[in-house]
Design a protein around this motif. Structure first.
Motif, PDB file in Angstrom:
ATOM      1  N   LYS A 496       0.846  -1.206   0.000  1.00  0.00           N
ATOM      2  CA  LYS A 496       0.000   0.000   0.000  1.00  0.00           C
ATOM      3  C   LYS A 496       0.874   1.245   0.000  1.00  0.00           C
ATOM      4  CE  LYS A 496      -0.074  -0.476   5.000  1.00  0.00           C
ATOM      5  NZ  LYS A 496      -0.739  -1.135   6.116  1.00  0.00           N
ATOM      6  N   TYR A 500       5.024   1.655   0.644  1.00  0.00           N
ATOM      7  CA  TYR A 500       5.650   2.468   1.686  1.00  0.00           C
ATOM      8  C   TYR A 500       6.582   3.507   1.071  1.00  0.00           C
ATOM      9  CZ  TYR A 500       3.983  -0.926   5.197  1.00  0.00           C
ATOM     10  OH  TYR A 500       3.209  -1.743   5.981  1.00  0.00           O
ATOM     11  N   MET A 542      -7.708  -3.481   0.841  1.00  0.00           N
ATOM     12  CA  MET A 542      -8.220  -3.340   2.203  1.00  0.00           C
ATOM     13  C   MET A 542      -9.464  -2.478   2.310  1.00  0.00           C
ATOM     14  SD  MET A 542      -5.011  -3.334   4.719  1.00  0.00           S
ATOM     15  CE  MET A 542      -4.206  -1.887   4.079  1.00  0.00           C
ATOM     16  N   ARG A 590     -10.956  -0.085  14.044  1.00  0.00           N
ATOM     17  CA  ARG A 590     -10.800   0.714  12.841  1.00  0.00           C
ATOM     18  C   ARG A 590     -11.841   0.231  11.837  1.00  0.00           C
ATOM     19  NH1 ARG A 590      -4.905   0.959   9.926  1.00  0.00           N
ATOM     20  NH2 ARG A 590      -5.475  -1.134   9.241  1.00  0.00           N
ATOM     21  N   HIS A 619      -6.408  -7.392  12.631  1.00  0.00           N
ATOM     22  CA  HIS A 619      -5.181  -6.586  12.694  1.00  0.00           C
ATOM     23  C   HIS A 619      -4.880  -6.240  14.144  1.00  0.00           C
ATOM     24  CE1 HIS A 619      -2.001  -4.251  11.097  1.00  0.00           C
ATOM     25  NE2 HIS A 619      -2.567  -3.057  11.148  1.00  0.00           N
ATOM     26  N   SER A 661       4.442  -7.181  10.612  1.00  0.00           N
ATOM     27  CA  SER A 661       5.880  -7.404  10.800  1.00  0.00           C
ATOM     28  C   SER A 661       6.223  -7.598  12.272  1.00  0.00           C
ATOM     29  CB  SER A 661       6.694  -6.215  10.274  1.00  0.00           C
ATOM     30  OG  SER A 661       6.351  -5.932   8.945  1.00  0.00           O
ATOM     31  N   ARG A 676       1.179 -10.900   7.229  1.00  0.00           N
ATOM     32  CA  ARG A 676       1.172  -9.690   6.397  1.00  0.00           C
ATOM     33  C   ARG A 676       2.396  -8.847   6.719  1.00  0.00           C
ATOM     34  NH1 ARG A 676      -3.980  -9.751   8.643  1.00  0.00           N
ATOM     35  NH2 ARG A 676      -3.413  -7.911   9.868  1.00  0.00           N
ATOM     36  N   GLY A 678       5.097  -5.904   6.270  1.00  0.00           N
ATOM     37  CA  GLY A 678       5.126  -4.516   5.796  1.00  0.00           C
ATOM     38  C   GLY A 678       6.491  -3.908   6.006  1.00  0.00           C
ATOM     39  N   ILE A 679       6.607  -3.066   7.002  1.00  0.00           N
ATOM     40  CA  ILE A 679       7.795  -2.248   7.233  1.00  0.00           C
ATOM     41  C   ILE A 679       9.081  -3.079   7.356  1.00  0.00           C
ATOM     42  CG2 ILE A 679       7.579  -2.243   9.775  1.00  0.00           C
ATOM     43  CD1 ILE A 679       8.302   0.957   7.916  1.00  0.00           C
ATOM     44  N   TYR A 806       7.418   4.831   9.279  1.00  0.00           N
ATOM     45  CA  TYR A 806       6.368   4.739   8.261  1.00  0.00           C
ATOM     46  C   TYR A 806       6.061   6.124   7.666  1.00  0.00           C
ATOM     47  CZ  TYR A 806       5.066   0.418  10.843  1.00  0.00           C
ATOM     48  OH  TYR A 806       5.053  -0.793  11.472  1.00  0.00           O
TER      49      TYR A 806
HETATM   50  C1  LIG Z   1      -0.112  -1.900   6.943  1.00  0.00           C
HETATM   51  C2  LIG Z   1      -0.699  -3.126   7.448  1.00  0.00           C
HETATM   52  C3  LIG Z   1       0.107  -4.227   7.779  1.00  0.00           C
HETATM   53  C4  LIG Z   1       1.617  -4.193   7.782  1.00  0.00           C
HETATM   54  O1  LIG Z   1       2.075  -3.530   8.932  1.00  0.00           O
HETATM   55  P1  LIG Z   1       3.645  -3.405   9.252  1.00  0.00           P
HETATM   56  O2  LIG Z   1       3.681  -2.821  10.601  1.00  0.00           O
HETATM   57  O3  LIG Z   1       4.184  -2.469   8.233  1.00  0.00           O
HETATM   58  O4  LIG Z   1       4.197  -4.750   9.154  1.00  0.00           O
HETATM   59  C5  LIG Z   1      -0.520  -5.407   8.102  1.00  0.00           C
HETATM   60  N1  LIG Z   1      -1.860  -5.503   8.131  1.00  0.00           N
HETATM   61  C6  LIG Z   1      -2.668  -4.452   7.862  1.00  0.00           C
HETATM   62  C7  LIG Z   1      -4.136  -4.633   7.921  1.00  0.00           C
HETATM   63  C8  LIG Z   1      -2.115  -3.232   7.519  1.00  0.00           C
HETATM   64  O5  LIG Z   1      -2.913  -2.189   7.266  1.00  0.00           O
END
Ligand SMILES: *Cc1c(COP(=O)(O)O)cnc(C)c1O
Length: 823
Positions: A496, A500, A542, A590, A619, A661, A676, A678-679, A806
């Motif tokens: 997304k 990043y 999402m 959320r 999440h 992460s 999932r 991400g960072i 981020y």
């Molecule tokens: C952005 C996001 C992630 C990834 O989060 P990180 O902290 O970057 O690993 C995972 N799940 C959802 C739903 C997110 O919005």
């Protein structure tokens, strides 16, 4: 050099093997990746055990490409596979990696030339590349491509040594104890080079001495070892373990085998004064001024001398080493082209890597163009050009451009519309004839062809601030997270917000390559963007609504459904099958369905079989904070209960995923079907628990626009906020808050790195520029400046400005060009 392998004989020396088929295997090449096979009938396919994607699943793919010789792990043996690989030679062995290493060792032993083994924490790839360049003035040199220096990379490289070579250069990289022994047995260097010792992989070693000891195992059988005597720990170790006649030390101080001192050479770079133990002297010149390059060059000089080069021919080689980026880099070109710059050198192994990189870029709007210089490859010349032509046709190159006179004799091997030029100047004169427009252009040339001049003409004129994304580091980080997960757990990567800030399509292609299973974006248009650029992985969206249904179906995007109303609308209106992920709210507050929605969800789904639940997820609100651990565990438990409930009600087997992460590191026992990421992919371990296991993958760079001398008391910038407290120098940098270099970094709140040194900001950050204090740092216009990367790190910068990594990453301006490098 291995030309034929007798599987039965090979097998006798390796207990536990099982051979099927007996024809002697005629081998020219070894491949571990079915996508990279160039010449199937001459290839031995080795199926390594991967963490998840085991290679033998690709064996049938290789078979389809005419491969008839296979080295497979014992557990791959099945009647089914034997039928599929009918008529092929199959060697099943307990440890395919070890077998690959054994083959490489055999190849090495058959080589009669000299072998240089290079190790150290930093600089080994550069020393290898530069030394290869310099030695090629006098010798036929082999080297491992790029940084193929690992347990797999070294054997694959060593298999490329041929009898026509005179010197082979192999670098060896290790990250933990016990690894060097295996590499040393393959490389068996006659000359060793120890470049430097640093902090990389410290976490895997008890202390520096253990790390030095491990690295030095490479030198066990060396006749000579080159090292810098001024580095105390290294010289102490070598002096203790190797006799004087085996060591060649160089130093800036008198008393070493070679004394090499550096003097500035005006604007032109540096002079290096050599004094040998035999009192011989010589003065080399180089365009480099930075300490790291000068250190590497001195290793190259000493190695060149030890290998028998005369100082004048060494100097000739050194002249070619300009500040050319040795990494394979994807750049933005003029006329909507993308330029893949590999202008540093040219051989078949390197060409394969570059073509693979090209394949990963996806399909361009225009043509796929390869601009290639002639190759100084050992072996039969015509065979080399046939190999090149085969790649041109296999990789779907639409326009081939050959540069160099050698191509004259081989034109007929290439497609009729190919273009040929006698030299680089000739190509440059006719560059407009190529009609480059929306094309993907790979530029690959031997050093002497100076293809950087071609790249400069093709490149879009961009301002000098770039966000550099290191794809090797990305892979490293991805694999680190993967190592935390049970085999079979899938990885979804969150791309997304333009991944990043790093560029979503480019990253998505690379992620596919390194084994990601799924992607996720925030909004439908981000998903469309990826699909339009040829991304094929499944994509979760999402945040979408029923009104996006058309788009979702057309682009095969899987929406997240987080409320009953949307689920009803989708169910009522979807014309075809629709895959969705259900989001459950377990405490983030959320988006998400709640417990008392679930009965209705289940009923709805039973009535509407066109809606397929592909995923069920939630999440975590505070996965990265120990103080909220109890809350996170409560979320995880609730998710487990709610998802179990739904799983019993729906048909099919949805993927359950809950960890981001931070969660992967803290709660790996909840990996479930998918995570999932991400960072963490970008090298930020947001818990701070395993930071040292990751590599910073993103570097923000700019250049110095101007340097000026200021007097004590003068003020700098808007509002006169900066002030000189003594006479000194400041540098103006080509980056400001519009590029994402936050105003909060001004007035000494942050430092940047220039030539390895810290320069603190002075005055307020402007929209397009900012100033730093460079008093006493010998900074000049055009010098590269690192805003964040290794040092300072993104985390450091986030702390300085009281935000999170981020926000900084996603705030990098769109005018900052993204550059993708593979080193
Ligand atoms: C952005 C996001 C992630 C990834 O989060 P990180 O902290 O970057 O690993 C995972 N799940 C959802 C739903 C997110 O919005």
């Amino acid at each position: 050099m291995i030309e034929s392998i007798d599987f039965n004989a090979f097998s006798e020396n390796h207990p536990g093997n099982h051979v099927i088929g007996t024809a002697p295997a005629q081998i020219q090449r070894v491949s571990i990746d079915s996508r990279k096979i160039q010449n199937g009938s001459g290839t031995l396919f080795v199926a390594l055990r991967g963490t998840r994607h085991s290679g033998w699943h690709f064996a049938t793919d290789a078979y389809r490409q005419q491969v008839r010789n296979f080295l497979l792990p014992v557990e791959a043996q099945s009647e089914e596979l034997k039928t599929e690989l009918l008529g092929a030679n199959l060697l099943f062995c307990p440890d395919p990696l070890q077998a690959l290493q054994a083959l490489a060792q055999t190849n090495r032993q058959a080589f009669k030339g000299r072998v240089v083994g290079i190790t150290g924490s930093n600089g080994k790839t550069i020393v290898k590349e530069w030394l290869a360049q310099v030695l090629s003035e006098n010798y036929r040199v082999f080297k491992n491509p790029k940084s193929y220096n690992s347990q797999i990379g070294v054997p694959l490289s060593a298999l490329g040594i041929e009898s026509g070579h005179q010197i082979a250069l192999l670098e060896a990289g290790i990250s933990q104890p016990g690894e060097m022994k295996r590499l040393a047995s393959i490389i068996q260097p006659t000359l060793g080079i120890f470049t430097s010792i640093g902090t990389a992989h410290d976490e895997n070693f008890q202390n520096l001495d253990q790390k030095i000891d491990e690295k030095c195992r490479l030198f066990a059988g060396c006749r000579l070892i080159i090292y810098r005597q001024d580095v105390e720990k290294i010289s102490a170790y070598l002096e203790q373990h190797f006799p004087p006649n085996q060591r060649v030390g160089w130093s800036e101080k008198i008393g070493a085998d070679y004394t090499l001192t550096v003097k500035p050479n005006g604007k032109k770079g540096s002079r290096i004064l050599l004094l040998g133990r035999d009192l011989s002297t010589y003065t080399f010149t180089t365009a480099f001024r930075d300490p790291a390059s000068l250190e590497n060059i001195r290793h190259v000089i000493v190695a060149g001398l030890v290998l028998g080069m005369s100082p004048p021919s060494l100097q000739k080689g050194l002249d070619l080493l300009r500040t050319v980026d040795m990494r394979l880099t994807a750049k933005q070109g003029k006329n909507q082209c993308r330029i893949l710059d590999d202008s540093y050198n040219n051989d078949l192994a390197g060409l394969d890597i570059a073509l693979e990189f090209m394949r990963q870029q996806g399909k361009p709007a225009g043509k796929k163009v390869l601009i290639l210089s002639e190759m100084l490859q050992v072996g039969v010349e015509s065979a080399v050009y046939e190999e090149i032509a085969r790649r041109v046709s296999r990789q779907g190159i639409d326009l081939f451009v050959g540069v160099g006179k050698t191509f004259d004799s081989y034109r007929k091997l290439f497609p009729v519309d190919s273009k040929f030029y006698s030299d680089t100047d000739n190509l440059i004169q006719h560059l407009s004839d190529l009609n480059l427009q929306g094309d993907l252009v790979l530029v690959k040339g031997a050093r002497a062809f100076e293809f950087e001049r071609v790249v400069r003409l093709l490149e879009a004129h961009v301002h000098d601030t770039v966000l550099e994304i290191n794809l090797n580091s990305l892979r490293h980080n991805f694999n680190h997270y993967r190592s935390k997960l049970p085999a079979g757990t899938k990885i979804m990567v969150m791309v997304k917000a333009f991944a990043y800030g790093s560029g979503s399509a480019e990253i998505a292609h690379h992620l596919h390559q390194i084994g990601a299973d799924y992607l996720s974006v925030a909004y439908p248009d981000e998903g469309v963007y990826l699909r339009e650029r040829g991304v094929e992985l499944p994509i979760m969206v999402m945040n979408s609504a029923a009104r996006h249904l058309d788009l979702l179906l057309r682009y095969r995007l899987e929406p997240v459904v987080y409320d009953l109303q949307t689920l009803r609308e989708l169910a009522a209106t979807t014309p075809g099958d629709l895959s969705i992920h259900l989001e459950l709210d377990t405490g983030m507050r959320r988006l998400g369905l709640e417990e008392n929605d679930l009965e209705s969800v289940a009923a709805l789904l039973q009535d509407h079989p066109k809606i397929r639940i592909t995923g069920l997820f939630s999440h975590l609100a505070a996965a990265d904070e120990a103080i909220h651990e109890a809350f996170s565990r409560q979320q995880l438990a609730l998710f487990d209960r709610l998802s179990q409930f739904l799983m019993q009600k729906v048909t099919g087997r949805p993927l359950r995923h809950v960890l981001n992460s931070a969660g992967i590191i803290r709660f790996p026992e909840y990996a479930l079907d998918m995570v999932r990421l991400g960072i963490g992919l970008f090298g930020v371990e947001i818990n701070g628990m395993e930071q040292e296991k990751l590599q910073p993958a993103i570097t923000l760079k700019t250049v110095v626009s101007q340097v000026r001398k200021l007097k004590k008391g003068e003020t700098i910038g808007y509002g006169r906020k900066g002030r000189m407290y003594a006479d000194g120098e400041i540098a103006t940098l080509a980056i400001g808050y519009a590029d994402g270099y936050d105003r909060r970094f001004g007035n000494g709140k942050a430092y940047v790195q220039i030539k390895g040194k810290k320069a603190w900001t002075i005055g307020t950050v402007c929209m397009d520029m900012c100033m730093v204090d460079v008093t006493g740092l010998d900074v000049r216009e055009g010098d590269t400046v690192i805003l964040f990367g290794k040092n300072p790190s993104l985390q450091q910068l986030a702390a300085w400005s009281k935000t999170i990594p981020y926000e900084l990453l996603t705030g990098i301006g769109r005018r900052v060009k993204r550059l993708y490098v593979l080193d």
